[in-house]
Design an enzyme around this catalytic site. Sequence first.
Site, mmCIF file in Angstrom:
data_model
loop_
_atom_site.group_PDB
_atom_site.id
_atom_site.type_symbol
_atom_site.label_atom_id
_atom_site.label_comp_id
_atom_site.label_asym_id
_atom_site.label_seq_id
_atom_site.Cartn_x
_atom_site.Cartn_y
_atom_site.Cartn_z
ATOM 1 N N TYR A 122 1.034 -1.470 0.321
ATOM 2 C CA TYR A 122 -0.192 0.411 0.356
ATOM 3 C C TYR A 122 0.463 1.187 -0.412
ATOM 4 C CZ TYR A 122 -3.711 3.210 1.071
ATOM 5 O OH TYR A 122 -4.479 4.245 1.588
ATOM 6 N N LYS A 126 1.381 4.197 -3.265
ATOM 7 C CA LYS A 126 1.053 5.556 -2.914
ATOM 8 C C LYS A 126 2.389 6.654 -3.293
ATOM 9 C CE LYS A 126 -3.256 5.235 -1.253
ATOM 10 N NZ LYS A 126 -4.830 5.835 -1.957
#
Length: 215
Positions: A122, A126
């Site tokens: 994650y 990002k």
Amino acid sequence: MHALVIGATGATGKDLVEQLLADSEMEQVSLFVRRDLGLRHDKLHAHTIDFDRPQHWHQLVKGDVLFSCLGTTIKAAGSQDKQWKVDYDYQYQFADAASANGVPRYVLVSSTGADSNSRVFYSRMKGQLEEAVKKLPFDAITILQPPILDRKESDRVGEKFGLKAIQLVNKLGLAKSQRPLPTDELAATMIRAAKDNTTGITVWSGEDVRTPHQV
């Protein structure tokens, strides 16, 4: 000001749309959604689109600022590849279309810990999105890196657990900069970022996400 929004169906997006419609400086609000939301307002226009067919919506991405708060979870998406498509591919494609169409400002909701080299999927996703959009020719790019979000009626089990954990730590006087951020406050920060006169690339994290530079 003509605001463009992707991610309008999420917790932050819903708060953002509500605040944009109430803001006298926002003359038009255009949403890009998969299905009709049933919202009606004089200055609201919702484009129901297929995100996988940019050739059908590319020329519609025109305005003064693009707000990007689209996102999902692995549980909802079903796999890392499918989450990547939503959180990275769709957001980058819209940012690319907006910059190509001359939209001057871009506001992206990223995440605390975003790092293109992270071992955590994650955080790496990002971080890589941040690095990619920074190369686009907007006049102004503001990237917000909020802490864990306090979403109204959230059904995300992991998020609920994390929220309770950080709240407990906060009560002990620790990690105050990472205290949960209500989504309506994040939405307000997004709008303030859009109105800020700063040009170039800025990243707001920590307390800046709560109390950004005054417009």
